[in-house]
Design a protein around this motif. Structure first.
Motif, mmCIF file in Angstrom:
data_model
loop_
_atom_site.group_PDB
_atom_site.id
_atom_site.type_symbol
_atom_site.label_atom_id
_atom_site.label_comp_id
_atom_site.label_asym_id
_atom_site.label_seq_id
_atom_site.Cartn_x
_atom_site.Cartn_y
_atom_site.Cartn_z
ATOM 1 N N SER A 53 10.501 18.960 -42.267
ATOM 2 C CA SER A 53 10.813 18.722 -40.959
ATOM 3 C C SER A 53 10.238 19.892 -39.874
ATOM 4 O O SER A 53 10.266 21.147 -40.108
ATOM 5 C CB SER A 53 12.355 18.929 -40.645
ATOM 6 O OG SER A 53 12.731 18.567 -39.518
ATOM 7 N N LYS A 54 9.578 19.454 -38.978
ATOM 8 C CA LYS A 54 8.779 20.458 -38.102
ATOM 9 C C LYS A 54 9.902 21.147 -37.578
ATOM 10 O O LYS A 54 9.717 22.596 -37.371
ATOM 11 C CB LYS A 54 7.902 19.665 -37.042
ATOM 12 C CG LYS A 54 7.472 20.603 -36.097
ATOM 13 C CD LYS A 54 6.290 19.801 -35.133
ATOM 14 C CE LYS A 54 5.825 20.679 -33.788
ATOM 15 N NZ LYS A 54 5.196 19.998 -33.040
ATOM 16 N N THR A 55 10.844 20.686 -36.863
ATOM 17 C CA THR A 55 12.143 21.471 -36.137
ATOM 18 C C THR A 55 12.972 22.020 -37.048
ATOM 19 O O THR A 55 13.893 22.874 -36.535
ATOM 20 C CB THR A 55 12.551 20.369 -35.137
ATOM 21 O OG1 THR A 55 13.148 19.261 -35.835
ATOM 22 C CG2 THR A 55 11.495 20.093 -34.077
ATOM 23 N N GLU A 78 3.773 6.500 -30.639
ATOM 24 C CA GLU A 78 4.540 7.467 -30.157
ATOM 25 C C GLU A 78 3.559 8.611 -29.315
ATOM 26 O O GLU A 78 3.922 9.109 -28.163
ATOM 27 C CB GLU A 78 4.880 8.413 -31.476
ATOM 28 C CG GLU A 78 6.182 9.445 -30.751
ATOM 29 C CD GLU A 78 6.808 9.952 -32.174
ATOM 30 O OE1 GLU A 78 8.084 9.363 -32.311
ATOM 31 O OE2 GLU A 78 6.455 10.811 -32.768
ATOM 32 N N GLN A 104 6.679 13.249 -26.600
ATOM 33 C CA GLN A 104 7.307 12.216 -27.210
ATOM 34 C C GLN A 104 8.905 12.090 -26.965
ATOM 35 O O GLN A 104 9.726 12.017 -27.423
ATOM 36 C CB GLN A 104 7.461 11.991 -28.827
ATOM 37 C CG GLN A 104 8.096 13.369 -29.606
ATOM 38 C CD GLN A 104 7.059 14.405 -29.716
ATOM 39 O OE1 GLN A 104 5.812 13.969 -29.852
ATOM 40 N NE2 GLN A 104 7.346 15.665 -29.424
ATOM 41 N N THR A 163 16.074 17.834 -37.287
ATOM 42 C CA THR A 163 16.462 16.538 -37.314
ATOM 43 C C THR A 163 17.638 15.812 -38.040
ATOM 44 O O THR A 163 17.479 16.131 -39.312
ATOM 45 C CB THR A 163 15.065 15.790 -37.739
ATOM 46 O OG1 THR A 163 13.930 16.148 -36.912
ATOM 47 C CG2 THR A 163 14.993 14.122 -37.452
ATOM 48 N N GLN A 170 3.291 4.944 -35.867
ATOM 49 C CA GLN A 170 3.814 6.307 -35.292
ATOM 50 C C GLN A 170 2.468 6.918 -34.247
ATOM 51 O O GLN A 170 2.870 7.449 -33.130
ATOM 52 C CB GLN A 170 4.266 7.076 -35.986
ATOM 53 C CG GLN A 170 4.969 8.496 -35.436
ATOM 54 C CD GLN A 170 5.291 9.563 -36.432
ATOM 55 O OE1 GLN A 170 4.664 9.665 -37.405
ATOM 56 N NE2 GLN A 170 6.010 10.348 -35.741
ATOM 57 N N ILE A 228 11.314 12.763 -41.807
ATOM 58 C CA ILE A 228 11.254 11.081 -41.379
ATOM 59 C C ILE A 228 9.828 11.406 -40.021
ATOM 60 O O ILE A 228 9.511 12.457 -39.747
ATOM 61 C CB ILE A 228 12.622 10.978 -40.645
ATOM 62 C CG1 ILE A 228 12.670 9.545 -40.179
ATOM 63 C CG2 ILE A 228 12.835 12.063 -39.554
ATOM 64 C CD1 ILE A 228 14.070 9.037 -40.080
ATOM 65 N N GLY A 229 9.614 10.159 -39.784
ATOM 66 C CA GLY A 229 8.584 10.304 -38.621
ATOM 67 C C GLY A 229 7.484 10.973 -39.289
ATOM 68 O O GLY A 229 6.748 10.709 -40.404
ATOM 69 N N GLY A 230 6.683 11.789 -38.338
ATOM 70 C CA GLY A 230 5.522 12.504 -39.031
ATOM 71 C C GLY A 230 5.612 13.298 -40.207
ATOM 72 O O GLY A 230 4.574 13.481 -40.797
ATOM 73 N N SER A 231 7.067 13.719 -40.580
ATOM 74 C CA SER A 231 7.168 14.455 -41.863
ATOM 75 C C SER A 231 7.435 13.620 -43.102
ATOM 76 O O SER A 231 7.956 13.957 -43.993
ATOM 77 C CB SER A 231 8.508 15.252 -41.618
ATOM 78 O OG SER A 231 7.976 16.187 -40.241
ATOM 79 N N VAL A 241 11.769 9.571 -27.505
ATOM 80 C CA VAL A 241 12.754 9.293 -28.831
ATOM 81 C C VAL A 241 14.026 10.018 -28.647
ATOM 82 O O VAL A 241 14.703 10.133 -29.152
ATOM 83 C CB VAL A 241 11.890 9.802 -29.837
ATOM 84 C CG1 VAL A 241 10.873 8.570 -30.459
ATOM 85 C CG2 VAL A 241 11.563 11.141 -30.033
HETATM 86 O O1 F6P Z 1 10.730 10.686 -33.928
HETATM 87 C C1 F6P Z 1 10.676 11.826 -32.797
HETATM 88 C C2 F6P Z 1 10.139 12.897 -33.850
HETATM 89 O O2 F6P Z 1 10.295 14.122 -33.230
HETATM 90 C C3 F6P Z 1 8.480 12.769 -34.425
HETATM 91 O O3 F6P Z 1 7.736 13.189 -33.490
HETATM 92 C C4 F6P Z 1 8.620 13.494 -35.627
HETATM 93 O O4 F6P Z 1 7.585 13.086 -36.316
HETATM 94 C C5 F6P Z 1 9.760 12.846 -35.949
HETATM 95 O O5 F6P Z 1 10.693 13.019 -35.222
HETATM 96 C C6 F6P Z 1 10.501 14.227 -37.126
HETATM 97 O O6 F6P Z 1 10.652 15.442 -36.614
HETATM 98 P P1 F6P Z 1 10.788 16.661 -37.597
HETATM 99 O O7 F6P Z 1 9.712 16.797 -38.400
HETATM 100 O O8 F6P Z 1 10.905 17.789 -36.774
HETATM 101 O O9 F6P Z 1 11.924 16.415 -38.528
#
Ligand code: F6P
Length: 571
Positions: free
Chosen positions: A231-233, A380, A528, A236, A376, A178-181, A531
């Motif tokens: 997902s970067k983190t 963002e 960001q 999410t 975004q 989602i988002g950048g991913s 959010v």
């Molecule tokens: O919407 C907040 C955010 O942290 C974005 O900056 C990011 O692209 C998105 O959520 C998804 O985050 P992740 O890649 O960690 O799942």
């Protein structure tokens, strides 16, 4: 990007300056700078300057106010600016040291101060012999090692060598993120569809609404499906929830146990611990790093679905396109530097004309997700109300970015742009040639598409005067209705055709434009925090919906709505 010693020294100096800024506010408040005041005065003096007059006064304007950057021909002649305006805008960029911050970014400085991180998406497309250091380590070899692993994996999937758990070849790829991913690979996949392997089905799932995953997989064979969990983190909630449901769908479709996951799930992340916790072997993880912001990440491992779709070679062409504009942004003098110009023009309208929004109107069906992606990237990044020092800003920051491909928008909202009461600067993005695979009859429609493209920017700029309307014999009572005031500013970006390289060039152009604006506004374009609150509250509210738990801290309106929801849900 330069010699190790020089780069590191500059970063140290810049970081010291950034830190001292945080403490002592050594940079003057933007709206107290003489360069800012001068622009305000200039705006008053210019008054209602007319584009018709500007073109009449300078026959060379149409050629003087253009730039060629790589394959992008950028025409900014239809803007409400004079040479004097541009000089004053450049003076503001100089006074706010945009170039200094840019150079610190290129050298790996931790310019994302609230997260204490470097901002190095540009390292993702740097040639392998470049040196860019973060904390004394050159990051470029790591980037190329991951690119090589992505290449090998994509080749295996595309050739059929990578088989699923039952031995069937992979024919479907579902990216869950989602988002950048999500937005980057989804946008680029659409943009480059004509370069994709048409035998592969590529889908993108982002919404935690179960309907998204349902529709994405309902006609797929689990045995032929690969899930890419992006997902970067890797924390999410939407992505982890969808990934968990996808795993259930897969295992039940295959009537298999956890051992089937290895052949059907890969992860794109910075967080190996969480990937392993989810049950994906970290051998099947493609890494990126905390110095890549989510909205700046689709040219990292996050682009794996795109690489599988278009092939590694095309993906690398796209990276080269990004890099070409990176070099331009880094080296071109500000007055001939496209991201500087476009960023400063946005500041001119947002801060000195009261424009609240910015339209991006691509005349290409393939760019159907381009503006959503830029939303975004821009909103963002620059939707911030405090400056780097934590002070409330006293100036407008990022605009509302919106738009859809032409010509569809012409039959929807262009009425408001032409004759409404709001100033809406717009970017028109178009291509001289249709994609080669169109049948001749469909390719012939391209001229009509582009006739609209050029006609709209002309109509927006020059309008139609009451005299011109009367000369057509229009009755007097209809003259005001049929008059177009014009003077609506636009930038035209024209390229020969939409290729992977051109897409990379376009995205890098917008990335750096956003950078320039954030630098002038003195905000951190790379965090960001805004959010977070919604995410925390959603977690808190969920038990109230599912179990009727009396959640402390719910305001009376939300509490009543939750009650009504439960009634309607039959709980
Ligand atoms: O919407 C907040 C955010 O942290 C974005 O900056 C990011 O692209 C998105 O959520 C998804 O985050 P992740 O890649 O960690 O799942």
């Amino acid at each position: 990007m330069e010699s190790r010693a020089g780069g590191a020294r500059y970063v140290r100096l810049y970081e010291r300056r950034l830190k001292s800024d945080m403490n002592a506010d050594s940079r003057a408040r933007l709206n107290q700078m003489p360069e800012w005041t001068a622009l305000g005065k200039h705006r008053e003096e210019l008054g209602e300057v007319r584009l018709r007059e500007l073109f009449d006064a300078d026959p060379d304007r149409a050629t003087r106010y253009t730039l060629q950057v790589g394959d992008l021909h950028i025409d900014y002649s239809k803007h409400l600016v004079t040479d004097g305006t541009l000089r004053l805008l450049q003076a503001l960029a100089a006074a706010t040291d945009v170039a200094g911050l840019r150079d610190a970014m290129f050298r790996g400085g931790k310019i994302n101060t609230t997260e204490d991180r470097a901002v190095l998406h540009l390292a993702l497309r740097a040639p392998s012999d470049t040196v860019i250091e973060v904390d004394g380590e050159n990051v470029v070899p790591k980037v190329h090692a991951v690119l090589d692993r992505m290449t090998a994996f994509s080749d295996r999937v595309r050739s059929g060598e990578w088989a699923g758990h039952t031995g069937k070849r992979i024919r479907n790829v579902v990216n869950i993120g989602i988002g950048g991913s999500d937005l980057g690979p989804a946008m680029a996949y659409e943009a480059l569809r004509s370069f994709t392997d048409r035998d592969l089905t590529i889908r993108f799932v982002s919404n935690v609404d179960g309907a998204d995953l349902h529709e994405a997989v309902r006609d797929l064979d689990a045995a032929e499906t690969l899930f890419i969990i992006a997902s970067k983190t890797f924390t999410t909630i939407e992505t982890i929830t969808n990934a968990t449901s996808a795993r259930e769908w897969l295992l039940s479709g295959l009537s298999a146990g956890q051992e089937a996951v290895a052949k059907h799930f890969v992860a794109l992340s910075t967080n190996a611990g969480k990937v392993a916790e989810f049950g994906i072997d970290t051998e099947n993880m493609f890494e990126f790093w905390d110095w890549v912001g989510g909205r700046y990440s689709y040219d990292s491992a996050i682009g794996l679905s795109l690489m599988i779709a278009i092939g590694p070679e095309r993906f690398r062409e796209m990276l080269d396109g990004f890099h070409l504009v990176d070099r331009h942004f880094h080296a071109a003098p500000p007055e001939h530097n496209a991201p500087f110009l476009l960023g400063l023009l946005g500041i001119w309208y947002g801060n000195f004309h009261g424009a609240q929004s910015h339209a991006v109107l691509p005349y290409s069906h393939y760019l159907s997700k381009f503006t959503a992606y830029l939303q975004q990237l821009d909103m963002e990044s620059n939707g911030k109300h405090v400056d780097r020092d934590g002070n409330e800003v006293e100036w407008q920051t990022g605009p509302v970015v919106w738009g859809t491909p032409g010509t569809n928008g012409q039959h929807a909202y262009y009425q408001l742009i032409h004759q409404g009461t709001k100033l809406i600067p717009a970017d028109f993005v178009g291509f001289a040639r249709p994609v080669p695979e169109l049948a001749p009859a469909l390719a012939a429609q391209h001229d009509l598409l582009m006739a609209n493209f050029f006609a709209q920017t002309q109509a927006l700029a020059f309008g139609k005067t009451p005299e011109e309307v009367r000369a057509e014999g229009v009755p007097e009572d209809l003259v005001p209705h049929k008059t177009f005031k014009g003077n609506h500013p636009t930038t035209t970006i024209l390229a020969k055709e939409l290729t992977p390289s051109v897409l990379g060039q376009l995205i890098a152009l917008y990335e750096h434009k956003v950078f320039v604006q954030g630098a002038v506004w003195n905000i951190d374009s790379f965090d960001q925090w805004g959010v977070e609150l919604g995410k925390v509250l959603a977690k808190r509210v969920e038990p109230a919906l599912t179990e009727g738990v009396d959640v402390p801290g719910l305001d009376p309106s939300t509490k009543a709505l939750v009650g009504r929801y439960r009634e309607l849900r039959g709980r």
